[in-house]
Design an enzyme around this catalytic site. Structure first.
Site, PDB file in Angstrom:
ATOM      1  N   SER A  14       0.810  -1.127   0.027  1.00 59.73           N
ATOM      2  CA  SER A  14      -0.050  -0.042  -0.190  1.00 59.73           C
ATOM      3  C   SER A  14       0.764   1.230  -0.051  1.00 59.73           C
ATOM      4  O   SER A  14       1.984   1.391   0.654  1.00 59.73           O
ATOM      5  CB  SER A  14      -1.073  -0.009   1.106  1.00 59.73           C
ATOM      6  OG  SER A  14      -1.657   1.375   1.321  1.00 59.73           O
ATOM      7  N   LYS A  15       0.321   2.248  -0.807  1.00 61.26           N
ATOM      8  CA  LYS A  15       1.144   3.382  -0.838  1.00 61.26           C
ATOM      9  C   LYS A  15       0.522   4.535   0.258  1.00 61.26           C
ATOM     10  O   LYS A  15       1.055   5.749   0.192  1.00 61.26           O
ATOM     11  CB  LYS A  15       0.947   4.127  -2.301  1.00 61.26           C
ATOM     12  CG  LYS A  15       1.699   3.172  -3.574  1.00 61.26           C
ATOM     13  CD  LYS A  15       3.188   3.210  -2.962  1.00 61.26           C
ATOM     14  CE  LYS A  15       3.736   1.985  -3.863  1.00 61.26           C
ATOM     15  NZ  LYS A  15       5.303   1.494  -3.290  1.00 61.26           N
ATOM     16  N   THR A  61      -9.183  -0.973   3.084  1.00 66.82           N
ATOM     17  CA  THR A  61      -8.980  -1.417   1.612  1.00 66.82           C
ATOM     18  C   THR A  61      -9.468  -2.890   1.513  1.00 66.82           C
ATOM     19  O   THR A  61     -10.045  -3.585   2.214  1.00 66.82           O
ATOM     20  CB  THR A  61      -7.592  -1.005   0.947  1.00 66.82           C
ATOM     21  OG1 THR A  61      -7.798  -1.398  -0.332  1.00 66.82           O
ATOM     22  CG2 THR A  61      -6.566  -1.703   1.636  1.00 66.82           C
ATOM     23  N   LYS A  65     -14.031  -3.486   2.899  1.00 71.94           N
ATOM     24  CA  LYS A  65     -14.787  -2.124   2.792  1.00 71.94           C
ATOM     25  C   LYS A  65     -16.146  -2.368   3.069  1.00 71.94           C
ATOM     26  O   LYS A  65     -16.978  -1.699   3.639  1.00 71.94           O
ATOM     27  CB  LYS A  65     -14.487  -1.501   1.273  1.00 71.94           C
ATOM     28  CG  LYS A  65     -13.105  -0.939   0.873  1.00 71.94           C
ATOM     29  CD  LYS A  65     -13.115  -0.365  -0.161  1.00 71.94           C
ATOM     30  CE  LYS A  65     -11.733   0.163  -0.708  1.00 71.94           C
ATOM     31  NZ  LYS A  65     -11.599   0.956  -1.787  1.00 71.94           N
ATOM     32  N   ALA A 127     -19.556  -3.088 -12.869  1.00 77.19           N
ATOM     33  CA  ALA A 127     -20.585  -2.938 -11.903  1.00 77.19           C
ATOM     34  C   ALA A 127     -20.290  -3.428 -10.327  1.00 77.19           C
ATOM     35  O   ALA A 127     -21.142  -4.075  -9.675  1.00 77.19           O
ATOM     36  CB  ALA A 127     -21.925  -3.569 -12.684  1.00 77.19           C
ATOM     37  N   LYS A 155     -26.199  -7.089 -13.383  1.00 77.27           N
ATOM     38  CA  LYS A 155     -25.460  -6.376 -12.388  1.00 77.27           C
ATOM     39  C   LYS A 155     -25.572  -4.701 -12.757  1.00 77.27           C
ATOM     40  O   LYS A 155     -25.719  -3.867 -11.853  1.00 77.27           O
ATOM     41  CB  LYS A 155     -23.953  -6.812 -12.093  1.00 77.27           C
ATOM     42  CG  LYS A 155     -24.035  -7.976 -10.874  1.00 77.27           C
ATOM     43  CD  LYS A 155     -22.656  -8.447 -10.873  1.00 77.27           C
ATOM     44  CE  LYS A 155     -21.565  -7.748 -10.246  1.00 77.27           C
ATOM     45  NZ  LYS A 155     -20.372  -8.509 -10.162  1.00 77.27           N
ATOM     46  N   MET A 213      -9.114   3.015 -13.613  1.00 77.99           N
ATOM     47  CA  MET A 213      -8.821   3.018 -12.012  1.00 77.99           C
ATOM     48  C   MET A 213      -7.761   2.355 -11.367  1.00 77.99           C
ATOM     49  O   MET A 213      -7.293   2.703 -10.326  1.00 77.99           O
ATOM     50  CB  MET A 213     -10.239   2.608 -11.334  1.00 77.99           C
ATOM     51  CG  MET A 213     -11.488   3.561 -11.351  1.00 77.99           C
ATOM     52  SD  MET A 213     -12.496   3.066 -10.039  1.00 77.99           S
ATOM     53  CE  MET A 213     -13.986   4.133 -10.772  1.00 77.99           C
TER      54      MET A 213
END
Ligand code: ATR
Length: 273
Positions: A14-15, A61, A65, A127, A155, A213
């Site tokens: 993770s950043k 994360t 979540k 989705a 979906k 993304m």
């Protein structure tokens, strides 16, 4: 010192600690930010222990979540809409507030790239959870149309129905899609398997904006493909990562950090520039 961290599994790469440490330095806030990787069935316990021991807030994360959504005392309206929590804050009166800054981060990054969302035709691929988090913030920018396309069409239909009250959102199959679109946002996890969403190349044109993304040290499969078919403006999810973090930092500390310099340093850290 005030303690924050990110919960995830895996989370080693993770950043977020890098980003939040730079934000803290820039805004002269005294805090430390770490990592926690509980076993998948031990997240609830780890979260409780963190706050019992004086933690002030955390990020959440993959894959926690949706579970975080069920564990907080109160939800922000945007977390409620997203069905997921990526930011938790312990308020002064001892309440665990669940928020979701992912969609706001996406919109902020699109704007920082000069992408116009008002009156635009947006195509959202996927989705899943990432698409769900993006929908309300995108619709709040008043696009003329937002079309969701997903491999499993039902979906996309469900998601469009769920957000219909917020704006002109519809679901279409990949085969039904008819351009021109101004912006295509890839929220699918296809690139994780080195795959592409089944989008017709004819939908790509020189004036389209492409957003993935996902991100990596080199172009994602989707960005390479879009460039090959003539897209001139392509963006990956690194800016969204920094912007969602800035939004979380603002929720916790009440002060908004600048993102440009931090994004540059993150790119240098990843070897992108
Ligand atoms: P996230 O929380 O990251 O959105 P997710 O909820 O597992 O993850 O959703 C992944 C999305 O990527 C889904 O929309 C998925 O499509 P399906 O609903 O049909 O599973 C999409 N996806 C994953 N691999 C894909 C591929 N190879 N081609 C097209 N879409 C893909």
């Amino acid at each position: 010192m005030d303690r924050y961290l990110v919960f995830g599994h895996p989370v080693r790469h993770s950043k977020s600690p890098f980003i939040h440490t730079l934000f803290a330095r820039q805004t002269q806030q005294e805090l430390e930010y770490g990592l926690a990787e509980p076993a998948v069935d031990e997240f609830a316990q780890a979260l409780r222990i963190f706050f019992d021991q004086g933690g002030k807030g955390c990020n959440v994360t993959v894959p926690f979540k949706e579970q975080a959504f069920t564990l907080v005392d109160r939800l922000s309206p945007r977390a409620k809409r997203a069905g997921a929590v990526n930011t938790i804050k312990l308020t002064d009166d001892g309440v665990l507030l669940g928020d979701n800054t992912d969609g706001a981060g996406l919109v902020a990054d699109l704007k920082s790239h000069g992408v116009t969302l008002a009156d635009s035709r947006i195509l959202l691929l996927g989705a899943g959870g990432a698409a769900r988090g993006a929908l309300a913030p995108l619709l709040a920018e008043l696009p003329s149309e937002l079309v969701i396309a997903n491999r499993t069409h039902t979906k996309a239909q469900q998601l469009a129905a769920e957000f219909h009250d917020l704006g002109p959102v519809t679901a279409q199959t990949y085969e039904q899609l008819a351009g021109p679109f101004d912006l295509v946002i890839n929220s699918t996890s296809a690139s994780l398997q080195g795959e592409l969403p089944p989008l017709a190349p004819a939908l790509i044109h020189t004036d389209i904006a492409i957003y993935d993304m996902m991100y990596g040290a080199s172009d994602t499969a989707f960005i390479s493909w879009a460039k090959q078919h003539g897209a001139r403006q392509t963006m990956d999810g690194l800016g969204m990562l920094v912007e969602q973090a800035a939004e979380a930092f603002t929720v916790w500390r009440g002060i908004r950090p600048g993102t440009k310099q931090v994004l540059r340093e993150l790119k240098r850290n990843l070897g992108v520039i």
